[in-house]
Scaffold this active site. Structure first.
Site, PDB file in Angstrom:
ATOM      1  N   SER A  30     -17.155 -40.948   4.632  1.00 51.53           N
ATOM      2  CA  SER A  30     -17.287 -40.823   3.102  1.00 51.53           C
ATOM      3  C   SER A  30     -16.463 -41.854   2.569  1.00 51.53           C
ATOM      4  O   SER A  30     -15.801 -42.511   3.201  1.00 51.53           O
ATOM      5  CB  SER A  30     -16.782 -39.131   2.749  1.00 51.53           C
ATOM      6  OG  SER A  30     -16.160 -39.200   1.816  1.00 51.53           O
ATOM      7  N   TYR A  42      -9.786 -33.214   4.018  1.00 53.62           N
ATOM      8  CA  TYR A  42     -11.060 -34.052   4.169  1.00 53.62           C
ATOM      9  C   TYR A  42     -10.831 -35.323   4.241  1.00 53.62           C
ATOM     10  O   TYR A  42     -11.473 -35.963   5.092  1.00 53.62           O
ATOM     11  CB  TYR A  42     -11.775 -33.477   2.777  1.00 53.62           C
ATOM     12  CG  TYR A  42     -13.311 -34.042   2.766  1.00 53.62           C
ATOM     13  CD1 TYR A  42     -14.167 -33.561   3.812  1.00 53.62           C
ATOM     14  CD2 TYR A  42     -13.756 -35.230   2.081  1.00 53.62           C
ATOM     15  CE1 TYR A  42     -15.618 -33.985   3.648  1.00 53.62           C
ATOM     16  CE2 TYR A  42     -14.921 -35.655   2.128  1.00 53.62           C
ATOM     17  CZ  TYR A  42     -16.090 -35.120   3.150  1.00 53.62           C
ATOM     18  OH  TYR A  42     -17.173 -35.664   3.048  1.00 53.62           O
TER      19      TYR A  42
END
Ligand code: NAD
Length: 302
Positions: free
Chosen positions: A148, A161
Site C-alpha cells: 500500500s 495497518y
C-alpha cells in the site's frame, strides 16, 4: 515475464477487489487460475464467473494467515497445474486508530493476514518456482505482493495497518534482491495502491470470531474508519485499472506498482526527513484543514 497464455496464476483475495480484477485479466490472457479467499460465497461467485469465461480454475477457501492452509494450497497447485508462474499475494484487510489503542487481537488479525499471509505465499511458492526454473531454462515466473502507499509513508491514526504494509514492502524489496542472487527467471513487484474503491472498507466481514473484541471499535478507530470511508469512497482510479497496472509491471519487469503516482510527494518528503535527520514532516501540511479536523475530533471530550 512476457507470456501468460497456458501459464498458471495463484491469486489470494481473489473473491473481491484487486484479486478479482487480476483474475479477470488472467482469464482474458488464457491463464490457469488458482483462486484463494477466506470468504466462501465471494470465492464461489468468482470461480463460476471465471470458469464461464473459459479459464481452468482451482478454487480453494483458506485463511492466508494459517501457514498449513497455504501449504495445502501449494500441494493442490502442484498436483493440478505444477509450479505457478505468477503468484499474487494480495489478500489483506484494513484497520486504523491510534497505535496504542490497537488491541492485541487487532495486531494479531492485521499482522496475521497482511504480513504472515504474504510470508506464507512467498515461503510456499518461491521454492516451487525456483525448482521449475532449474529444471526448465524457459520457465518464467513473477511474484507480486500487495502492500500500500501506507507501506511507504506513515499517516497518523492507522498504525497497525502502516506497520503491516511497511513489512510487506521490506519483505518484497528483500525478495527481489534475494531472487536476483539466485536466478534471472523469476521477478518480483510490490503493489502500492492509494485509495481505491473495493471491499476494503468492509474488511470486518471476514474477521474471525476469536479475533474480535467484545468492546467494539474505540473512538479513534471510529474516526479513522470514517476518514478512510471518505477517502476510499471518493477514489477515482478503479480496481480494474490497478489490475492492469499489475500486469504492465510484470511484462516490463517493474518493481514498484503505483495506482496514484501523483501521491508520491509524501514518500519523497518522508525519505528526505530520513536522510536529513529531520523530524517527521506534518503529513497534513498541504491540507491543514484535514489535520485540524482530525485533531479536533480526537481531542474533543467524549
Ligand atoms: N482498496 C484500497 O484502497 C487499498 C489501498 C492500498 C492497499 N490495498 C490492499 O489491497 C489488497 C486487496 O484489498 P482490496 O482493496 O481488493 O479489498 P477487498 O476487501 O475488496 O478484497 C480483499 C479480499 O481478501 C479476502 N481476505 C480477507 N482476509 C483474508 C484471509 N485471512 N485469507 C484469505 N483471504 C482473505 C477478502 O475476502 C477479499 O475477497 C489488500 O492487501 C489491501 O490492504 C487496498
Amino acid at each position: 515475464m512476457k507470456r501468460f497464455e497456458g501459464r498458471t496464476a495463484v491469486i489470494t483475495g481473489a473473491g473481491s477487489g484487486f484479486g478479482l480484477e487480476v483474475a479477470r485479466i488472467g482469464a482474458r490472457k488464457g491463464m490457469n487460475l488458482v483462486l484463494a479467499d477466506v470468504q466462501q460465497d465471494a470465492l464461489d461467485r468468482a470461480a463460476e464467473e471465471l470458469r464461464a469465461a473459459g479459464a481452468a480454475v482451482l478454487a480453494q477457501r483458506l485463511d492466508v494467515s494459517k501457514g498449513a492452509e497455504i501449504e495445502a494450497l501449494g500441494a493442490a497447485v502442484a498436483a493440478r497445474f505444477g509450479a505457478p508462474n505468477f503468484v499474487f499475494n494480495n489478500a489483506g484487510i484494513g484497520a486504523g486508530g491510534l497505535i496504542w489503542e490497537s488491541t492485541l487481537k487487532d495486531w494479531e488479525w492485521v499482522l496475521g493476514v497482511n504480513v504472515m499471509g504474504v510470508v506464507h505465499g512467498v515461503r510456499v511458492f518461491t521454492p516451487m518456482m525456483l525448482e521449475a526454473a532449474r529444471n526448465d531454462p524457459s520457465f518464467e515466473g513473477h511474484i507480486t505482493n500487495t502492500a500500500s502507499m501506507a507501506g511507504l509513508v506513515n499517516m497518523p491514526n492507522m498504525g497497525v495497518y502502516n506497520v503491516s504494509k511497511h513489512a510487506v514492502v521490506s519483505l518484497t524489496e528483500t525478495l527481489y534482491q534475494d531472487l536476483r542472487l539466485v536466478t534471472d527467471q523469476i521477478g518480483a513487484s510490490v503493489l502500492c495502491p492509494f485509495f481505491v474503491p473495493t471491499g476494503i472498507l468492509a474488511s470486518d466481514r471476514n474477521r474471525p470470531a476469536e479475533l474480535r473484541d467484545a468492546g467494539g471499535l474505540s473512538k479513534s478507530q471510529l474516526i479513522g474508519k470514517a476518514m478512510t470511508e471518505k477517502a476510499v469512497g471518493s477514489g477515482k482510479v478503479t480496481a480494474a485499472q490497478v489490475a492492469g497496472f499489475v500486469f504492465d509491471a510484470i511484462e516490463n519487469d517493474r518493481f514498484y506498482v503505483y495506482s496514484h503516482p501523483n501521491a508520491l510527494s509524501g514518500v519523497q518528503k518522508r525519505l528526505e526527513d530520513v536522510v536529513q535527520g529531520r523530524n517527521p514532516t506534518d503529513p497534513f501540511a498541504s491540507r491543514p484543514e484535514i489535520g485540524a479536523s482530525l485533531k479536533a475530533a480526537l481531542r474533543a471530550a467524549d
